[in-house]
Design an enzyme around this catalytic site. Sequence first.
Site, PDB file in Angstrom:
ATOM      1  N   HIS A 295       3.142 -58.715   0.033  1.00 19.38           N
ATOM      2  CA  HIS A 295       1.986 -57.630   0.184  1.00 19.38           C
ATOM      3  C   HIS A 295       1.464 -57.378  -1.572  1.00 19.38           C
ATOM      4  O   HIS A 295       2.583 -56.774  -2.662  1.00 19.38           O
ATOM      5  CB  HIS A 295       2.400 -56.958   0.934  1.00 19.38           C
ATOM      6  CG  HIS A 295       3.980 -55.973   0.320  1.00 19.38           C
ATOM      7  ND1 HIS A 295       3.203 -55.000  -0.335  1.00 19.38           N
ATOM      8  CD2 HIS A 295       4.679 -56.150   0.533  1.00 19.38           C
ATOM      9  CE1 HIS A 295       4.724 -54.527   0.151  1.00 19.38           C
ATOM     10  NE2 HIS A 295       5.228 -54.743   0.496  1.00 19.38           N
ATOM     11  N   ASP A 307       8.588 -54.908  -5.345  1.00 19.34           N
ATOM     12  CA  ASP A 307       8.043 -54.566  -4.165  1.00 19.34           C
ATOM     13  C   ASP A 307       6.414 -54.458  -4.091  1.00 19.34           C
ATOM     14  O   ASP A 307       6.687 -53.021  -4.371  1.00 19.34           O
ATOM     15  CB  ASP A 307       9.020 -53.327  -3.032  1.00 19.34           C
ATOM     16  CG  ASP A 307       8.451 -53.863  -1.862  1.00 19.34           C
ATOM     17  OD1 ASP A 307       8.208 -54.341  -1.022  1.00 19.34           O
ATOM     18  OD2 ASP A 307       9.012 -52.419  -1.297  1.00 19.34           O
ATOM     19  N   GLU A 341       1.052 -52.478   3.559  1.00 21.09           N
ATOM     20  CA  GLU A 341       1.714 -53.204   4.404  1.00 21.09           C
ATOM     21  C   GLU A 341       3.375 -51.842   4.114  1.00 21.09           C
ATOM     22  O   GLU A 341       3.887 -51.821   5.306  1.00 21.09           O
ATOM     23  CB  GLU A 341       3.110 -54.225   3.183  1.00 21.09           C
ATOM     24  CG  GLU A 341       4.283 -54.759   4.140  1.00 21.09           C
ATOM     25  CD  GLU A 341       5.719 -54.217   3.770  1.00 21.09           C
ATOM     26  OE1 GLU A 341       6.708 -54.041   4.555  1.00 21.09           O
ATOM     27  OE2 GLU A 341       5.409 -53.090   2.347  1.00 21.09           O
ATOM     28  N   GLU A 342       3.351 -50.739   3.371  1.00 22.03           N
ATOM     29  CA  GLU A 342       4.119 -49.835   3.373  1.00 22.03           C
ATOM     30  C   GLU A 342       4.082 -49.254   4.491  1.00 22.03           C
ATOM     31  O   GLU A 342       5.170 -48.051   4.477  1.00 22.03           O
ATOM     32  CB  GLU A 342       4.223 -49.251   1.989  1.00 22.03           C
ATOM     33  CG  GLU A 342       4.284 -50.146   1.029  1.00 22.03           C
ATOM     34  CD  GLU A 342       6.470 -51.232   0.269  1.00 22.03           C
ATOM     35  OE1 GLU A 342       6.694 -50.229   1.633  1.00 22.03           O
ATOM     36  OE2 GLU A 342       6.172 -51.491  -0.240  1.00 22.03           O
TER      37      GLU A 342
END
Length: 479
Positions: A295, A307, A341-342
């Site tokens: 992502h 991330d 995504e988060e």
Amino acid sequence: MTSRHFRSSCPIAVVVLLLALFIPSLTAASSGKCRLVRSLRDEIASYRPVVERVLSYVQDKNGYKGRTWAALSEFTDTFGSRLAGTSNLENSIDYMMNSLRAKNLDNVHGERVMFTGWQRRKENAALVKPRFKNLAMLGLGGSVSTAPEGIRAEVVVVTSFDDLSNKSSQVSGKIVVYNQPYVSYSETVVYRSMGASEASKYGAVATLIRSITPFSLNSPHAGHQSYSDGVKKIPTACITVEDAELLNRMYNRGTKLEIFLKMDSKFFTNATSRNTVAEIKGKTDPDKIVLVSGHLDSWDVGQGAMDDGGGAFISWNSLVVLKNLGLRPKRSIRCLLWTAEEEGYIGAYAYLKGHKSELEKFNLVIESDEGTFQPYGIEFHGSETSACIMVEVAKLFDSINATTMQSSKDNVGSDIEVFENINIPGLSLLNKNEKYFWYHHTEADTMAVEDPDSLDLNTAMFAVISYIIADLSVELPKS
């Protein structure tokens, strides 16, 4: 296994032969007793020259060595953090699509995703009684604001939901501080996701959650939280391990604690973003798909290098490696760079909804979203037969000591979970990621965490695995 695992043009004799590959008794891959017929094992082993060619290319300074790291560092240094709903993320997606087109990948495009966005604005917390101390904090995603003047309230410290329940009569009108011990991310993150709602049931006015990490240098960790239905929404934030333990020690001595908390956040409906798509079209079965993914969005701290910049960049770079080497499989390899995504796999769910008609054509979904550190193998979620095939694939990585194949009953990705839930096989790499949650969702998630050689090997493994599965004479059986 059904007939859809074979091309309709296969002669009957070939179909019978391929079906016979799976007639022998098979046991779980994790038992170490996989038995596939020799012809299939030999076919997988025949890809060893491809493995060696890809690995040589990504480790050659005159080849692709260091290029994934260089591309990722330029991207993260240019855009920094990329919170869903911000112009910064959208600008980075434009940049990414231009880069993918420049690499001459197929079918490069964006697919629109709509959602409710959230942004933090000014926020601060401080211990004000019995002494003053600033508390490093990060409001949790989706948190409501305090009143404009903030909240000043007495504190109740708890170490678990059971402890909260035992102290429930003391909670009304107070700020609840969670100082839960770290067990593992999957077990402990429930305090971040549910802590506010659980405390609100007993009348708490706010919650401060000990950051979900096994190690801290006074860094708060961001993350998403969700309010339960029918419970008053109260402000919630993460504080550092050090401060949570300090407050716990003082509270246990009987010291009366008061904290001042001020949070200002913004919600906006009809926020838009895009999933980013690129492909290598298959030679003979282009409608059948092996997916590689990561992502592009991140939290609004650090650079989002780990991330999940690393996961996104090994995904698209794996396609570039294959294209540069002229390796085009029978089926298509599709790269998906997810958005939002988060906030709860929003991009993945949108993609699933928009591509219902082709989901049966997905043979394997691959993702990296837990660091791109030194790889040592494969983690796989799928049928026993498919797992046994992946055992043979993993054997091909003996030159880089990455032959472990771990078959999991649980899903092995974040965004790809939505595919695994409908019985599409899923795969991620096993990495030496013991320190991943040290940096996760913090200002420390920067390029300083990334290693060029590890990124090269991750890129190579994504390229090789996706190529082999997209090129095999058989598809991974889903049952």
